[in-house]
Design a protein around this motif. Sequence first.
Motif, PDB file in Angstrom:
ATOM      1  N   GLN A   1       0.310  -2.251   3.758  1.00 21.37           N
ATOM      2  CA  GLN A   1      -1.041  -1.763   3.505  1.00 21.37           C
ATOM      3  C   GLN A   1      -1.703  -2.605   2.433  1.00 21.37           C
ATOM      4  OE1 GLN A   1      -1.628   2.431   3.815  1.00 21.37           O
ATOM      5  NE2 GLN A   1      -3.125   2.467   2.167  1.00 21.37           N
TER       6      GLN A   1
ATOM      7  N   VAL B   1      -3.462  -1.580  -2.035  1.00 25.03           N
ATOM      8  CA  VAL B   1      -3.077  -0.204  -2.384  1.00 25.03           C
ATOM      9  C   VAL B   1      -3.391   0.054  -3.853  1.00 25.03           C
ATOM     10  CG1 VAL B   1      -1.179   1.436  -2.531  1.00 25.03           C
ATOM     11  CG2 VAL B   1      -1.290  -0.175  -0.617  1.00 25.03           C
TER      12      VAL B   1
ATOM     13  N   GLN C   1      -2.727   7.017  -1.127  1.00 22.48           N
ATOM     14  CA  GLN C   1      -3.155   6.173  -0.015  1.00 22.48           C
ATOM     15  C   GLN C   1      -2.013   5.875   0.950  1.00 22.48           C
ATOM     16  OE1 GLN C   1      -4.911   2.775  -1.995  1.00 22.48           O
ATOM     17  NE2 GLN C   1      -6.894   3.794  -2.220  1.00 22.48           N
ATOM     18  N   LEU C   2      -0.774   6.031   0.501  1.00 20.63           N
ATOM     19  CA  LEU C   2       0.387   5.868   1.380  1.00 20.63           C
ATOM     20  C   LEU C   2       0.803   7.200   1.997  1.00 20.63           C
ATOM     21  CD1 LEU C   2       2.737   3.459  -0.630  1.00 20.63           C
ATOM     22  CD2 LEU C   2       0.719   2.914   0.725  1.00 20.63           C
ATOM     23  N   THR C   3       0.873   8.223   1.174  1.00 18.35           N
ATOM     24  CA  THR C   3       1.358   9.515   1.667  1.00 18.35           C
ATOM     25  C   THR C   3       0.394  10.145   2.661  1.00 18.35           C
ATOM     26  OG1 THR C   3       0.406  10.644  -0.260  1.00 18.35           O
ATOM     27  CG2 THR C   3       2.705   9.943  -0.416  1.00 18.35           C
TER      28      THR C   3
ATOM     29  N   THR D   1       5.990   2.031   4.422  1.00 15.18           N
ATOM     30  CA  THR D   1       4.939   1.105   4.006  1.00 15.18           C
ATOM     31  C   THR D   1       5.398   0.151   2.914  1.00 15.18           C
ATOM     32  OG1 THR D   1       3.257   2.794   4.483  1.00 15.18           O
ATOM     33  CG2 THR D   1       2.567   0.949   3.115  1.00 15.18           C
TER      34      THR D   1
ATOM     35  N   ALA E   1       3.712  -1.716   0.135  1.00 16.71           N
ATOM     36  CA  ALA E   1       2.436  -1.629  -0.571  1.00 16.71           C
ATOM     37  C   ALA E   1       2.069  -2.992  -1.138  1.00 16.71           C
ATOM     38  CB  ALA E   1       2.521  -0.596  -1.689  1.00 16.71           C
TER      39      ALA E   1
ATOM     40  N   ILE F   1       2.712   4.009  -7.337  1.00 17.61           N
ATOM     41  CA  ILE F   1       2.716   3.624  -5.922  1.00 17.61           C
ATOM     42  C   ILE F   1       4.142   3.505  -5.396  1.00 17.61           C
ATOM     43  CG2 ILE F   1       2.142   1.730  -4.340  1.00 17.61           C
ATOM     44  CD1 ILE F   1      -0.340   1.253  -6.260  1.00 17.61           C
TER      45      ILE F   1
ATOM     46  N   ALA G   1       5.924   6.690  -4.272  1.00 15.58           N
ATOM     47  CA  ALA G   1       5.542   7.400  -3.047  1.00 15.58           C
ATOM     48  C   ALA G   1       6.741   7.463  -2.107  1.00 15.58           C
ATOM     49  CB  ALA G   1       4.376   6.695  -2.361  1.00 15.58           C
TER      50      ALA G   1
ATOM     51  N   ASN H   1       7.174   7.351   0.997  1.00 14.63           N
ATOM     52  CA  ASN H   1       7.220   6.432   2.138  1.00 14.63           C
ATOM     53  C   ASN H   1       6.996   4.978   1.750  1.00 14.63           C
ATOM     54  OD1 ASN H   1       4.506   7.461   1.672  1.00 14.63           O
ATOM     55  ND2 ASN H   1       3.858   6.341   3.495  1.00 14.63           N
ATOM     56  N   CYS H   2       7.036   4.684   0.438  1.00 16.69           N
ATOM     57  CA  CYS H   2       6.973   3.289   0.005  1.00 16.69           C
ATOM     58  C   CYS H   2       8.360   2.676   0.137  1.00 16.69           C
ATOM     59  CB  CYS H   2       6.484   3.191  -1.435  1.00 16.69           C
ATOM     60  SG  CYS H   2       6.371   1.494  -2.044  1.00 16.69           S
TER      61      CYS H   2
END
Length: 285
Positions: A93, A96, A101-103, A109, A111, A125, A128, A130-131
């Motif tokens: 992404q 970031v 913005q990720l969740t 992702t 970042a 960041i 997160a 899912n980072c």
Amino acid sequence: MGENTWTPTGPALLFCPADRPERYAKALDRADMVILDLEDAIAQVNKAQARDALIGNPVAADRVIVRINPADTADHQLDLDAVASTPYRLVMQAKVESAAQLTAHGLPTIALIETPLGAVRVEEIAAAPNCVGLMWGAEDLVAGMGGSSSRFADDEAHPGRYRDIARYVRARVRLTAAAFGVAAVDSVHIDIADVDGLVAEVRDAVAQGYTATACIHPSQAAHIRDGYAPSAERIAWARTVLAGAEAHDGGVFAVDGQMIDGPVIAQARAVLSRVTDAPTDPPHS
């Protein structure tokens, strides 16, 4: 720490414009993974065409990353919808600036830290869930500060070397990735003809424990692979260290006059982790 773990299939990650599907297979042939780009490589008038090409020309999903547009753009959700219609689930992404913005979408992702706000919030960041990785970008970062160049010019004291602000963000991204247990991807070397500069940067990235390096031209991929592959001498040293660690049952010992203790043993393991035929490490003492 991110709940998803990700390790690239190799250290050379090659950007490829998503609106050029005829290049997908060629890019995969030259690099370890391909970043199919829906952002900077695509003119605004071609964004829809790029998404259609992404959907209509599937390639090896385990070797593809899709770079999507920033969260505050109209193209962001359109990119996510396109990714949902493909076998790809790993995204990079752009720009970031917050964990939210990720969740908001939840996809694994990488970042991309390339704005001043993203740089000062990199720890948030990386936290997160899912980072799975961090990458940084020098040119957007400098432009976002009103600057004109991320590197010293050829006629200055340090030709080709990053300026201090870029070096700071590069180091902070690497440190944060290590702290949160996610992959670290080093930035692209935009001067394609500067092979010596690329090689030096790759060696420095490896010394700092970067996971991979991104590139913008197929010719750069081989240099990145070579840089991440340890030399025969370094492999022999690492195997000697790990054999000594097992023999000394955790005690301090010496190899060729160098004192070997816990941190050096960890460095030896890191060397062998970059060798595909490396033997299983000796058990921890």
